[in-house]
Design an enzyme around this catalytic site. Structure first.
Site, PDB file in Angstrom:
ATOM      1  N   ASP A 282      10.147  -2.957   2.949  1.00 18.48           N
ATOM      2  CA  ASP A 282      10.272  -4.330   2.213  1.00 18.48           C
ATOM      3  C   ASP A 282      11.591  -4.618   1.884  1.00 18.48           C
ATOM      4  OD1 ASP A 282      10.424  -2.128   0.485  1.00 18.48           O
ATOM      5  OD2 ASP A 282       8.632  -2.888  -0.720  1.00 18.48           O
TER       6      ASP A 282
ATOM      7  N   ARG B 152       8.302  10.960   3.275  1.00 16.03           N
ATOM      8  CA  ARG B 152       7.320  11.334   1.918  1.00 16.03           C
ATOM      9  C   ARG B 152       6.446  10.137   1.627  1.00 16.03           C
ATOM     10  NH1 ARG B 152      12.227  11.319   0.205  1.00 16.03           N
ATOM     11  NH2 ARG B 152      12.792   9.788  -1.084  1.00 16.03           N
TER      12      ARG B 152
ATOM     13  N   SER C  47       6.353   0.404   3.334  1.00 16.58           N
ATOM     14  CA  SER C  47       7.266   0.554   2.290  1.00 16.58           C
ATOM     15  C   SER C  47       7.448   1.725   1.866  1.00 16.58           C
ATOM     16  CB  SER C  47       7.269  -0.535   1.298  1.00 16.58           C
ATOM     17  OG  SER C  47       7.159  -1.948   1.925  1.00 16.58           O
TER      18      SER C  47
HETATM   19  C1  BGC Z   1       9.736   3.326  -1.586  1.00 15.23           C
HETATM   20  C2  BGC Z   1      10.499   2.360  -0.789  1.00 15.23           C
HETATM   21  C3  BGC Z   1      10.175   0.917  -0.909  1.00 15.23           C
HETATM   22  C4  BGC Z   1      10.217   0.762  -2.522  1.00 15.23           C
HETATM   23  C5  BGC Z   1       9.558  -0.620  -2.901  1.00 15.23           C
HETATM   24  C6  BGC Z   1       9.640   2.944  -2.704  1.00 15.23           C
HETATM   25  O1  BGC Z   1       8.784   3.815  -3.567  1.00 15.23           O
HETATM   26  O2  BGC Z   1      10.083   4.630  -1.360  1.00 15.23           O
HETATM   27  O3  BGC Z   1      10.489   2.704   0.744  1.00 15.23           O
HETATM   28  O4  BGC Z   1      11.062   0.214  -0.581  1.00 15.23           O
HETATM   29  O5  BGC Z   1       9.139   1.514  -2.922  1.00 15.23           O
HETATM   30  O6  BGC Z   1       8.308  -1.087  -2.319  1.00 15.23           O
END
Ligand code: BGC
Length: 488
Positions: free
Chosen positions: A167, A129, A114
């Site tokens: 996610d 990133r 995620s």
């Molecule tokens: C991430 C996402 C993720 C979200 C929830 C963010 O910091 O960049 O990719 O879906 O958090 O977990």
């Protein structure tokens, strides 16, 4: 925003079947699970959950983190799929070729990762990133599936990383599987440690070049918006001195600016920074009493030096839920929590009321901003004005600690939706926001199922081959991508 094409072109309808594995990396815990999809909108899930050691979140090399993850997969297999695991070890010992894994014995694994990833195929994607306090520079630009597969192979586990899943995409898939409707779920969103949303977009609207294989027949593709980085320039987001302070002291200043105002990782810290300022101000009598007659407990408030209020990240967002839930005149639950968790002794009623008001304002701002993102996606789908879907529910799956545990979070979202142009009272009634619990695990399993269907028969002798090659290539081709500009 990144608006990342995910190569997922359809949402499930509840009839999918099979046994799959999923792992989930993206917050404070790592989860390993196996999911049996029963094909009748139900599933059975077995899992282990381990906290990610803080030092691994900022490890010297990504290999340290991924080796830890593979080890947890091994522990899970030994604990919950012992027979399968031992049969595999026996087989391996009797096979002369070290690559002699046979397809039918290999678990397909959906990898919920995620963080923002530039996806180039259903099980391939390079990290753009880190977010949420993770910072391991050498992983940026590498294929995270290959990094994981490499460590799995070192342990000789019967597991193939078959799908790479954000996610939010998992949540969208899980919600569609468990609550299939005529119109399908349009958005999967996370309001937890971080925040983000993935929604179904028309292929024709996607202008980005896409290199990997995907099924074009549905005319749709799921897009991972990465809305956490909405308005990093702060053209429209509210900005207070505490937001500025929080951002400056974070590991990623200037990015994830929307997330820093909305998600669980940051809300407690904003409240803490407000309290800290108030405590420094001699004209504000917060957590101090002139004498015991000023305190309804007939005592004097004191705050211990070691209180989390004085330390960065020392105020966990969970106490904001306690504050929001306590609506008694005495606020005794909240006052108890202030004592036991924050070492604020004998807080007066006014102290607790002040804390509740500040936490409430920060929580309410987060919920209202969350509603803006949801509304934007709903409006983009065109369903509010499309006569063919008139009156039909617009289904949204959500997951994450905030939306699950922060009292009235969903109510505050609805209150805001009603106030947004293009949605209004009637529109808000059509929007159905439902929790997709464990969405990322079940969703990853569902995407692993799709991926398994896409595997070509000629590969069946050794499914791991391609991934192993890609793992080796990672060392040669990794290009650091540290800016949004190169990623998009
Ligand atoms: C991430 C996402 C993720 C979200 C929830 C963010 O910091 O960049 O990719 O879906 O958090 O977990």
């Amino acid at each position: 925003m990144s608006q990342i094409p995910t190569y997922v072109t359809a949402v499930p309808n509840g009839t999918e079947k099979g046994l799959y594995m999923a792992v989930d990396l993206g917050g404070t815990n790592f989860r390993v699970c196996s999911i049996h999809l029963n094909g009748d909108t139900t599933f059975n899930l077995t899992f282990i959950k381990v906290p990610i050691p803080k030092e691994l979140m900022v490890a010297q090399s990504s290999q340290e983190l991924f080796a830890f993850l593979a080890k947890q997969i091994e522990i899970f297999l030994k604990t919950h799929h012992e027979q399968h695991f031992e049969a595999h070890v026996r087989r391996r010992l009797t096979i002369s070729s070290p690559d002699g894994y046979k397809d039918e014995n290999v678990f397909r694994l959906g990898f919920t990762f995620s963080f923002p990833v530039r996806q180039v195929g259903i099980n391939k994607g390079t990290l753009i990133r880190w977010t949420k306090g993770f910072d391991i520079p050498d992983a940026v630009g590498k294929d995270v599936c290959a990094l994981l597969q490499d460590e799995i192979d070192k342990l000789h586990l019967p597991v193939k990383v078959a799908a790479l899943v954000n996610d939010t995409v998992g949540t969208l898939m899980a919600r569609s599987y468990t609550s299939p409707g005529k119109t399908g779920t349009v958005l999967g969103a996370i309001f937890g440690t971080g925040t983000n949303g993935a929604y179904v977009e028309k292929l024709a609207n996607i202008k980005k070049p896409m290199t990997g294989d995907y099924d074009k027949s549905t005319g749709d593709m799921v897009i991972n918006t990465e809305w956490g980085s909405f308005d990093n320039q702060l053209n429209v987001l509210p900005n207070t001195t505490w937001d500025i302070e929080l951002d400056k002291a974070s590991v990623n200043p200037g990015i994830q600016m929307y997330e820093k105002r909305v998600s669980g990782m940051f809300l407690g810290e904003i409240v803490r920074l407000v309290l800290q300022d108030m405590l420094k101000n001699p004209s504000i009598s917060l957590f101090k009493d002139e004498n015991s007659s000023h305190n309804d407990w007939r005592s004097t408030t004191s705050i211990a030096q070691q209180s989390g209020v004085y330390q960065q990240w020392g105020l966990d967002t969970s106490i904001m839920s306690v504050a929001a839930a306590d609506n008694t005149p005495e606020l005794s639950t909240l006052r108890q929590e202030l004592e036991s968790v924050l070492h604020i002794y004998s807080p007066a009623l006014e102290d607790a009321q002040a804390f509740k008001a500040i936490a409430g304002a920060v929580g309410r701002r987060a919920a209202r901003l969350s509603a803006v993102a949801i509304a934007a996606v709903v409006l983009q789908t065109g369903k509010m004005t499309d006569p063919s879907s008139e009156g039909e529910p617009i289904d949204i799956g959500v997951d994450g600690s905030l939306v699950e545990h922060y009292p009235y979070f969903r109510d505050m979202i609805y209150e805001t939706l009603r106030a947004i142009d293009g949605i209004g009272e009637e529109g808000a009634k059509r929007i159905r926001i439902g929790i997709a619990k464990d969405g990322s695990g079940v969703g990853a399993a569902l995407i692993a199922l799709v991926a398994a269907g896409m595997e070509k028969t000629k590969d069946t002798a050794d499914y791991l081959g391609e991934l192993r090659l890609s793992a080796k290539r990672n060392d040669l081709t990794a290009v650091p991508e540290d800016s949004e500009a190169t990623a998009d």
